[in-house]
Design an enzyme around this catalytic site. Structure first.
Site, PDB file in Angstrom:
ATOM      1  N   SER A  15      23.249  41.298  48.574  1.00  0.00           N
ATOM      2  CA  SER A  15      23.350  42.452  47.675  1.00  0.00           C
ATOM      3  C   SER A  15      22.472  42.258  46.450  1.00  0.00           C
ATOM      4  CB  SER A  15      24.799  42.663  47.242  1.00  0.00           C
ATOM      5  OG  SER A  15      25.618  43.012  48.344  1.00  0.00           O
ATOM      6  N   ARG A  38      24.857  42.099  37.822  1.00  0.00           N
ATOM      7  CA  ARG A  38      26.246  42.091  38.279  1.00  0.00           C
ATOM      8  C   ARG A  38      26.916  43.434  38.005  1.00  0.00           C
ATOM      9  NH1 ARG A  38      29.369  39.014  40.828  1.00  0.00           N
ATOM     10  NH2 ARG A  38      27.747  37.409  40.839  1.00  0.00           N
ATOM     11  N   HIS A  41      25.717  45.617  40.691  1.00  0.00           N
ATOM     12  CA  HIS A  41      26.400  45.216  41.924  1.00  0.00           C
ATOM     13  C   HIS A  41      27.806  45.807  41.988  1.00  0.00           C
ATOM     14  CE1 HIS A  41      28.851  42.260  44.311  1.00  0.00           C
ATOM     15  NE2 HIS A  41      27.860  42.443  45.155  1.00  0.00           N
TER      16      HIS A  41
END
Length: 213
Positions: A15, A38, A41
């Site tokens: 990812s 992050r 994500h």
């Protein structure tokens, strides 16, 4: 339909690779890159590459607080739950949320405020390094800003990412006027998941030895 076959333990890594690829020509500050990635994500929202605002010493201050076993205070139990318990334990830190606290509920009712507001008042009693993460309630940021200006609390970092439509932008702009380190999501976007993602990204930098000492 082409299905990408990825081992369970490699899904997050893959990812992050996809995020890196789709960022393309966007260049991110090395100290902030892991945090921004992050959040993307967590949200699948690439606008965060341009929406996150960092004060000059935000990352450094946060990493130092985490290394010294900071308390992370959240304005929702969802954000508290989203923080990696095992990783935090390695640093000697603690995570708390006062939204279900009886004393906070009583004070909020008596004063005609939100519990989030009353939670910030109780946070003034926390000892040691402190990071405050607000992902839901702009009222928490407004009260926190007042308490900072009054010298009653001095967080090592404020994560200001409340989501919504009522006073959200104003609350974020208000906290950025305070003389404390901050990471803020400009505009209406944010949420408890984003607040937890930002803290986890900082936490992982310490755990993995990527922080600068």
């Amino acid at each position: 339909m082409d299905i990408e076959h990825v081992l369970p333990q490699d899904i997050e890594k893959r990812s992050m690779q996809i995020i890196e690829e789709e960022l393309g020509e966007v260049r991110l500050d090395p100290d902030k890159k892991d945090i921004i990635k992050r959040v993307i994500h967590t949200s699948a929202d690439f606008e965060y590459a341009h929406k996150l605002r960092f004060s000059d010493n935000a990352v450094e201050s946060a990493l130092n607080a985490i290394r010294h076993g900071c308390t992370i205070l959240t304005d929702t139990n969802m954000a508290r739950t989203g923080i990696n318990t095992g990783a935090l334990k390695k640093t000697g830190g603690a995570k708390i949320c006062y939204m279900a606290d009886e004393e906070v509920a009583e004070k909020a009712k008596a004063n005609g405020t939100t519990r989030a507001t009353a939670s910030m008042d109780k946070a003034c009693d926390i000892k040691g390094p402190l990071i405050v993460a607000v992902g839901n309630a702009p009222t928490a940021l407004f009260r926190l800003a007042d308490l900072i200006d009054e010298g009653k609390i001095a967080p090592d970092l404020v994560i200001g990412v409340p989501v919504g439509f009522v006073n959200v932008i104003q609350a974020k702009e208000r906290i950025m006027t305070c003389k404390v380190p901050y990471i803020v999501a400009a505009g209406r976007k944010g949420g408890s998941n984003v607040a937890a993602a930002i803290f986890n990204a900082l936490l992982y930098k310490v755990i993995r030895g990527e922080d600068t000492k």
